[in-house]
Each structure stands twice: as C-alpha cells, then as structure tokens.
Design an enzyme around this catalytic site. Structure first.
Site, PDB file in Angstrom:
ATOM      1  N   LYS A 182       0.829  -1.202   0.000  1.00 55.78           N
ATOM      2  CA  LYS A 182       0.000   0.000   0.000  1.00 55.78           C
ATOM      3  C   LYS A 182       0.869   1.260   0.000  1.00 55.78           C
ATOM      4  O   LYS A 182       2.088   1.176   0.134  1.00 55.78           O
ATOM      5  CB  LYS A 182      -0.961  -0.031   1.204  1.00 55.78           C
ATOM      6  CG  LYS A 182      -1.901  -1.254   1.209  1.00 55.78           C
ATOM      7  CD  LYS A 182      -2.772  -1.323  -0.023  1.00 55.78           C
ATOM      8  CE  LYS A 182      -4.005  -2.227   0.079  1.00 55.78           C
ATOM      9  NZ  LYS A 182      -3.869  -3.640   0.374  1.00 55.78           N
TER      10      LYS A 182
HETATM   11  C1  PLP Z   1      -5.187  -4.510   0.962  1.00 52.59           C
HETATM   12  C2  PLP Z   1      -6.671  -4.489   0.951  1.00 52.59           C
HETATM   13  C3  PLP Z   1      -7.430  -5.008   2.005  1.00 52.59           C
HETATM   14  C4  PLP Z   1      -6.836  -5.755   3.148  1.00 52.59           C
HETATM   15  O1  PLP Z   1      -5.817  -5.072   3.795  1.00 52.59           O
HETATM   16  P1  PLP Z   1      -4.882  -5.909   4.802  1.00 52.59           P
HETATM   17  O2  PLP Z   1      -4.166  -4.843   5.566  1.00 52.59           O
HETATM   18  O3  PLP Z   1      -3.971  -6.729   3.929  1.00 52.59           O
HETATM   19  O4  PLP Z   1      -5.744  -6.740   5.645  1.00 52.59           O
HETATM   20  C5  PLP Z   1      -8.797  -4.887   1.965  1.00 52.59           C
HETATM   21  N1  PLP Z   1      -9.413  -4.288   0.927  1.00 52.59           N
HETATM   22  C6  PLP Z   1      -8.722  -3.785  -0.108  1.00 52.59           C
HETATM   23  C7  PLP Z   1      -9.454  -3.096  -1.206  1.00 52.59           C
HETATM   24  C8  PLP Z   1      -7.333  -3.879  -0.145  1.00 52.59           C
HETATM   25  O5  PLP Z   1      -6.665  -3.399  -1.189  1.00 52.59           O
END
Ligand code: PLP
Length: 374
Positions: A182
C-alpha cells in the site's frame, strides 16, 4: 537490466534505525510507538479517533461489528476488490450483496447500489479501487436518505482525497491498510477511523480480547474481542512512512503523468481515469485488448516478465470464486466487473521508480501487443 517489480516499499534509513531502536528497547509489541502513530494519524485525519490494527482486514471485521452487522443482514459491496472485502462480510455471518462497477471509475456503481438496498441492508461497503475515491457526496447522500451505515474500505486510499478533503477525515467508519504494497506501510497493519467516543471505546476492546484495565489493577471483559493489535516494531515503520506520505503521493502522480504521456494510444489498452485531484495512484491499471490478441493475460504477463518487468492482477471479480458461486452468484451477473477483472493488469508504480522505468514499461507493453495482434 534490473528486474522492475510492480511495486516495492520505500523504507528510509531513519526508519530502519528507528526500528532497530525499538528492537533494542525491550518493548516490541503495542506500546509507545503505537500510541504515537495513532496520535499522528488522528492529526492527519483532522482530529478524528483512530485505532491502529494489525491489518485492514481486522479493521473491517471490527467496523462490521460496530455497525451491528449480524447473521441474516445484507452488506452491499463491489465484486471488484481484494477478496478480503467480501470475506469479512461472510465471516460476520452476513450476506455480501454485490452490485456491478462503473466502467470508467471501476468503483461500485452508486445508482445500482442504492437500488440494491433492502430492509435487511445493514451497511454499505464501497472500495476506492487503486485509491480513486468513490463519490463521497453521493455515497453519504444515499446513506443519509436510506439509513445503512457506511464502512469505507479505504484500504488503498491513504493520501487520497475527495473535493479537497482527505479520505479518512470525514465520513462514517473508515478502514485503511498499511500492507507492504500500500502507499504507506507497516509491513502488515492498518487502522480504523471512527467518529463516536462510545464506538471508539468498543473498537479498542474488540481489538484486543475485550480487556478493560481497572484502576485497582484488575481487569474486566464483557465482549469477546479478537487479536488485532499492531506491534511497536510495525508502528515505528509507520511513523517513518507517514512523514513521507506527501512526497510518495506527489512522486506517484508525476510517474502516472509520464504513463499517460508515453503510453501508446494505439495499443488498444483502456487506461484508468486521469484523476489527479483526488486519486492517490495506489496502482496504475490498464485493460488489455485481449479480444484482439493471440495471447491471453497469462501470456502477456510472461512476456513482460521475460523483459524483466513485474505485472500484477488486481483483481479477478470475486463473485466468480467458488465460495461466492456457492452463495448463488454466476458468470454474467456483473458484466463490467467481469470485463475489467478479466483483462486488467497492474503495471509497475512505486515512488522509487524513475521516468526511464515508466518509458521502459510503456515500450514493452506496446511491443508485446504489437507482436501478438490477432
Ligand atoms: C489490501 C486491501 C485489504 C486488506 O488489507 P490488509 O491490511 O492486507 O488486511 C482490503 N481491501 C482492499 C481493497 C485492499 O486493497
């Protein structure tokens, strides 16, 4: 030539030294760094309460609990997301009600979303695909008129905004991810932005076993919380990352501008919406003209890989997964999500990339499509 991955986190030396300091401190799980990260995040979100989590998935699970989502309830969401978005609804015992996405934004179609609201709809769970925000004015207008809570899956939206306001600084419950891929990261982690003091308190308890510490040194538990707390090791990474967020976002915007300039307009690829005002450019995704190519998406990815370039797929439409087929969804239910999910590729985009890297990706894509025209 060096291998170019589709994404890579940028961790600076100050952060690495800070993590070493935490490791030497004798306190490595939730402690002062988590507190500080929550304070700085809260400041970033205009003073709203924030709770750090070990993942956005955990933040979404807690958000569903705060919204009172129970067995038999419906939660409306998009079929085009990381599968965590729908899995958390199933795990809460509720039914994920998918509605198709808009062809241009690739986000949930808000008109269809409103039409799907029933008396059983407890929450709306939109996703900001690639960090392009769902229209918050329309979203909250619908929620106010029709009643359901909003849980923003803003996992990808850190640094994005809507109409000049930061995502997370307004709205109902907002879940953000700090996963390694992210825009800012804690390796694994996330946070939930809440608005109300009582819900924030419940959120704190649901995050860690429901435990409340009493003034006399004892403990009380009246809700079965989970285990979603962030470690200080991770929070220290987050503190270093948050300082760089603005620079990261600016860098992503510049690189995306380069993509739009250099991308072969005759390739037949469908480019993302060029929204520089709101989008944090978490990803740069193009739709391949597979119906005019002799190779499939796997062949394209392999050809890119042979040229030393990594490519991601975000995401196949979730309703086509076995789990969701068992819930009654079928191919053909959501034509836009299926079209996008079936042809999308994520091209390299991360702050440490160079303009020359973008040019190299554009040249490789154009060449592979040209050499494989059907
Ligand atoms: C990355 C992501 C998640 C989950 O995030 P985590 O921190 O890996 O649990 C949920 N929804 C979307 C759209 C994502 O891109």
């Amino acid at each position: 030539m060096d291998y170019l991955p589709f994404t890579r986190p940028s961790i600076d030396e100050e952060t690495i030294a800070g993590v070493a300091e935490v490791l030497r401190s004798g306190w490595i799980t939730s402690g002062p760094c988590v507190k500080q990260l929550e304070q700085e995040l809260s400041q970033y979100f205009g003073g709203r309460p924030v709770r750090a989590m070990s993942s956005a998935t955990g933040a979404l699970e807690i958000a569903l609990a705060l919204a009172g989502v129970q067995a038999g309830d419906e939660v409306i969401t998009t079929p085009l997301s990381w599968v965590a978005t729908a899995n958390v609804i199933v795990r809460a015992g509720a039914r994920p009600v998918f509605v198709d996405v808009d062809a241009i934004t690739r986000n949930i179609d808000l008109e269809r979303m409103e039409a799907a609201i029933t008396p059983r709809t407890r929450a709306l769970l939109p996703v900001d695909m690639a960090g392009l925000p769902v229209d918050r004015d329309r979203l909250y207008d619908i929620a106010r008129r029709r009643g359901p809570r909003v849980i923003e899956d803003a996992a990808q939206s850190m640094g994005a905004s809507w109409g000049g306001r930061r995502i997370g600084s307004f709205g109902d419950l907002v879940a953000i991810s700090f996963h390694a891929n992210k825009n800012i990261t804690t390796a694994e982690g996330g946070c939930l932005v809440t608005s109300d003091a009582a819900e924030t308190d419940l959120c704190t308890r649901l995050r860690l076993q429901g435990v409340v510490r009493l003034p006399d040194g004892g403990q009380e538990v009246d809700v079965a919380g989970g285990k979603h707390n962030l470690t200080d090791v991770a929070a220290r990474i987050g503190l270093g990352q948050l300082k760089q967020l603005e620079a990261f976002t600016a860098r992503r915007r510049l690189l995306v501008q380069r993509y739009f300039e250099r991308f072969d307009a005759d390739s037949g690829c469908e480019l993302p919406l060029a929204d520089y005002a709101n989008c944090n450019w978490h990803m740069f995704q193009v739709l391949l003209p597979l119906d005019r190519m002799r190779i499939d998406r796997g062949g394209f990815i392999q050809a890119m890989h042979q040229r030393g370039i990594g490519v991601g797929v975000h995401y196949p439409a979730m309703h086509l997964f076995k789990l969701y087929r068992r819930l009654g969804y079928n191919p053909g239910d959501f034509p836009q999500a299926e079209r996008i999910g079936g042809t999308t590729v994520t091209l390299p985009l991360f702050p440490a990339m160079t303009e020359a890297d973008v040019d190299r990706v554009c040249a490789a894509v154009a060449e592979i499509i040209r050499d494989n025209k059907s």
